[in-house]
Scaffold this motif. Sequence first.
Motif, PDB file in Angstrom:
ATOM      1  N   ALA A  18     -22.837 -16.046 -13.619  1.00  0.00           N
ATOM      2  CA  ALA A  18     -21.927 -15.017 -14.117  1.00  0.00           C
ATOM      3  C   ALA A  18     -20.558 -15.604 -14.433  1.00  0.00           C
ATOM      4  O   ALA A  18     -19.911 -15.209 -15.407  1.00  0.00           O
ATOM      5  CB  ALA A  18     -21.795 -13.894 -13.086  1.00  0.00           C
ATOM      6  N   LEU A  19     -20.109 -16.550 -13.616  1.00  0.00           N
ATOM      7  CA  LEU A  19     -18.798 -17.152 -13.839  1.00  0.00           C
ATOM      8  C   LEU A  19     -18.784 -18.106 -15.030  1.00  0.00           C
ATOM      9  O   LEU A  19     -17.758 -18.244 -15.693  1.00  0.00           O
ATOM     10  CB  LEU A  19     -18.340 -17.907 -12.587  1.00  0.00           C
ATOM     11  CG  LEU A  19     -17.768 -17.059 -11.479  1.00  0.00           C
ATOM     12  CD1 LEU A  19     -17.641 -17.867 -10.204  1.00  0.00           C
ATOM     13  CD2 LEU A  19     -16.432 -16.481 -11.887  1.00  0.00           C
ATOM     14  N   LEU A  20     -19.881 -18.751 -15.289  1.00  0.00           N
ATOM     15  CA  LEU A  20     -19.934 -19.764 -16.343  1.00  0.00           C
ATOM     16  C   LEU A  20     -19.423 -19.246 -17.698  1.00  0.00           C
ATOM     17  O   LEU A  20     -18.493 -19.824 -18.259  1.00  0.00           O
ATOM     18  CB  LEU A  20     -21.351 -20.329 -16.453  1.00  0.00           C
ATOM     19  CG  LEU A  20     -21.519 -21.571 -17.292  1.00  0.00           C
ATOM     20  CD1 LEU A  20     -20.725 -22.741 -16.722  1.00  0.00           C
ATOM     21  CD2 LEU A  20     -22.985 -21.935 -17.384  1.00  0.00           C
ATOM     22  N   PRO A  21     -19.969 -18.164 -18.233  1.00  0.00           N
ATOM     23  CA  PRO A  21     -19.443 -17.710 -19.537  1.00  0.00           C
ATOM     24  C   PRO A  21     -18.027 -17.144 -19.432  1.00  0.00           C
ATOM     25  O   PRO A  21     -17.237 -17.296 -20.370  1.00  0.00           O
ATOM     26  CB  PRO A  21     -20.441 -16.632 -19.971  1.00  0.00           C
ATOM     27  CG  PRO A  21     -21.108 -16.191 -18.732  1.00  0.00           C
ATOM     28  CD  PRO A  21     -21.114 -17.366 -17.808  1.00  0.00           C
ATOM     29  N   LEU A  22     -17.714 -16.515 -18.299  1.00  0.00           N
ATOM     30  CA  LEU A  22     -16.369 -15.954 -18.150  1.00  0.00           C
ATOM     31  C   LEU A  22     -15.313 -17.053 -18.159  1.00  0.00           C
ATOM     32  O   LEU A  22     -14.284 -16.945 -18.830  1.00  0.00           O
ATOM     33  CB  LEU A  22     -16.272 -15.141 -16.859  1.00  0.00           C
ATOM     34  CG  LEU A  22     -17.142 -13.894 -16.772  1.00  0.00           C
ATOM     35  CD1 LEU A  22     -17.041 -13.265 -15.389  1.00  0.00           C
ATOM     36  CD2 LEU A  22     -16.768 -12.895 -17.839  1.00  0.00           C
ATOM     37  N   VAL A  23     -15.561 -18.111 -17.410  1.00  0.00           N
ATOM     38  CA  VAL A  23     -14.603 -19.215 -17.329  1.00  0.00           C
ATOM     39  C   VAL A  23     -14.570 -20.003 -18.640  1.00  0.00           C
ATOM     40  O   VAL A  23     -13.545 -20.581 -18.995  1.00  0.00           O
ATOM     41  CB  VAL A  23     -14.949 -20.129 -16.128  1.00  0.00           C
ATOM     42  CG1 VAL A  23     -14.124 -21.394 -16.114  1.00  0.00           C
ATOM     43  CG2 VAL A  23     -14.758 -19.358 -14.828  1.00  0.00           C
ATOM     44  N   TYR A  24     -15.649 -19.993 -19.361  1.00  0.00           N
ATOM     45  CA  TYR A  24     -15.708 -20.731 -20.619  1.00  0.00           C
ATOM     46  C   TYR A  24     -14.974 -19.991 -21.747  1.00  0.00           C
ATOM     47  O   TYR A  24     -14.231 -20.600 -22.516  1.00  0.00           O
ATOM     48  CB  TYR A  24     -17.167 -20.970 -21.018  1.00  0.00           C
ATOM     49  CG  TYR A  24     -17.331 -21.854 -22.223  1.00  0.00           C
ATOM     50  CD1 TYR A  24     -17.244 -23.234 -22.106  1.00  0.00           C
ATOM     51  CD2 TYR A  24     -17.569 -21.316 -23.483  1.00  0.00           C
ATOM     52  CE1 TYR A  24     -17.390 -24.064 -23.212  1.00  0.00           C
ATOM     53  CE2 TYR A  24     -17.708 -22.129 -24.590  1.00  0.00           C
ATOM     54  CZ  TYR A  24     -17.617 -23.499 -24.451  1.00  0.00           C
ATOM     55  OH  TYR A  24     -17.753 -24.309 -25.547  1.00  0.00           O
ATOM     56  N   PHE A  25     -15.179 -18.673 -21.849  1.00  0.00           N
ATOM     57  CA  PHE A  25     -14.653 -17.932 -22.992  1.00  0.00           C
ATOM     58  C   PHE A  25     -13.302 -17.262 -22.764  1.00  0.00           C
ATOM     59  O   PHE A  25     -12.473 -17.227 -23.675  1.00  0.00           O
ATOM     60  CB  PHE A  25     -15.660 -16.856 -23.440  1.00  0.00           C
ATOM     61  CG  PHE A  25     -16.900 -17.431 -24.054  1.00  0.00           C
ATOM     62  CD1 PHE A  25     -16.854 -18.093 -25.261  1.00  0.00           C
ATOM     63  CD2 PHE A  25     -18.122 -17.315 -23.415  1.00  0.00           C
ATOM     64  CE1 PHE A  25     -18.003 -18.635 -25.833  1.00  0.00           C
ATOM     65  CE2 PHE A  25     -19.273 -17.847 -23.975  1.00  0.00           C
ATOM     66  CZ  PHE A  25     -19.211 -18.511 -25.183  1.00  0.00           C
ATOM     67  N   ILE A  26     -13.065 -16.713 -21.597  1.00  0.00           N
ATOM     68  CA  ILE A  26     -11.847 -15.919 -21.375  1.00  0.00           C
ATOM     69  C   ILE A  26     -10.563 -16.730 -21.556  1.00  0.00           C
ATOM     70  O   ILE A  26      -9.621 -16.230 -22.175  1.00  0.00           O
ATOM     71  CB  ILE A  26     -11.900 -15.180 -20.028  1.00  0.00           C
ATOM     72  CG1 ILE A  26     -12.922 -14.049 -20.126  1.00  0.00           C
ATOM     73  CG2 ILE A  26     -10.534 -14.636 -19.633  1.00  0.00           C
ATOM     74  CD1 ILE A  26     -13.109 -13.236 -18.868  1.00  0.00           C
ATOM     75  N   PRO A  27     -10.461 -17.964 -21.033  1.00  0.00           N
ATOM     76  CA  PRO A  27      -9.195 -18.685 -21.247  1.00  0.00           C
ATOM     77  C   PRO A  27      -8.812 -18.843 -22.716  1.00  0.00           C
ATOM     78  O   PRO A  27      -7.646 -18.678 -23.078  1.00  0.00           O
ATOM     79  CB  PRO A  27      -9.452 -20.051 -20.590  1.00  0.00           C
ATOM     80  CG  PRO A  27     -10.449 -19.753 -19.530  1.00  0.00           C
ATOM     81  CD  PRO A  27     -11.353 -18.704 -20.129  1.00  0.00           C
ATOM     82  N   ASP A  28      -9.775 -19.130 -23.548  1.00  0.00           N
ATOM     83  CA  ASP A  28      -9.474 -19.268 -24.976  1.00  0.00           C
ATOM     84  C   ASP A  28      -9.128 -17.927 -25.620  1.00  0.00           C
ATOM     85  O   ASP A  28      -8.310 -17.869 -26.537  1.00  0.00           O
ATOM     86  CB  ASP A  28     -10.650 -19.898 -25.716  1.00  0.00           C
ATOM     87  CG  ASP A  28     -10.857 -21.356 -25.336  1.00  0.00           C
ATOM     88  OD1 ASP A  28      -9.893 -21.988 -24.852  1.00  0.00           O
ATOM     89  OD2 ASP A  28     -11.986 -21.858 -25.505  1.00  0.00           O
ATOM     90  N   LEU A  29      -9.745 -16.862 -25.141  1.00  0.00           N
ATOM     91  CA  LEU A  29      -9.473 -15.542 -25.716  1.00  0.00           C
ATOM     92  C   LEU A  29      -8.077 -15.034 -25.381  1.00  0.00           C
ATOM     93  O   LEU A  29      -7.455 -14.355 -26.202  1.00  0.00           O
ATOM     94  CB  LEU A  29     -10.521 -14.527 -25.240  1.00  0.00           C
ATOM     95  CG  LEU A  29     -11.944 -14.731 -25.751  1.00  0.00           C
ATOM     96  CD1 LEU A  29     -12.898 -13.760 -25.070  1.00  0.00           C
ATOM     97  CD2 LEU A  29     -11.985 -14.539 -27.262  1.00  0.00           C
ATOM     98  N   VAL A  30      -7.585 -15.328 -24.188  1.00  0.00           N
ATOM     99  CA  VAL A  30      -6.264 -14.824 -23.792  1.00  0.00           C
ATOM    100  C   VAL A  30      -5.133 -15.785 -24.119  1.00  0.00           C
ATOM    101  O   VAL A  30      -3.962 -15.415 -24.030  1.00  0.00           O
ATOM    102  CB  VAL A  30      -6.216 -14.439 -22.292  1.00  0.00           C
ATOM    103  CG1 VAL A  30      -7.228 -13.373 -21.972  1.00  0.00           C
ATOM    104  CG2 VAL A  30      -6.369 -15.637 -21.410  1.00  0.00           C
TER     105      VAL A  30
END
Length: 70
Positions: A18-30
């Motif tokens: 669950a953390l893998l996609p969140l940590v991968y995508f969220i930093p770039d999105l914000v």
Amino acid sequence: MNRSAPNAHIMAAINYFALLPLVYFIPDLVAPFTGKNKLVHVAVVLALIVPVISYLVIPFAIKILTRITK
């Protein structure tokens, strides 16, 4: 009611996947919204990821696991 805790290894695997996609995508999105301040960026990213894991993923996983193991 006899409720046992879900297997720790299964919960760790659920957290990881669950953390893998969140940590991968969220930093770039914000990043465009947080500016160049790294501390603000990390704080905002964590403010998004931690509640998702704590209030959505883990309770949902526990609910599913208890249904499966009944």
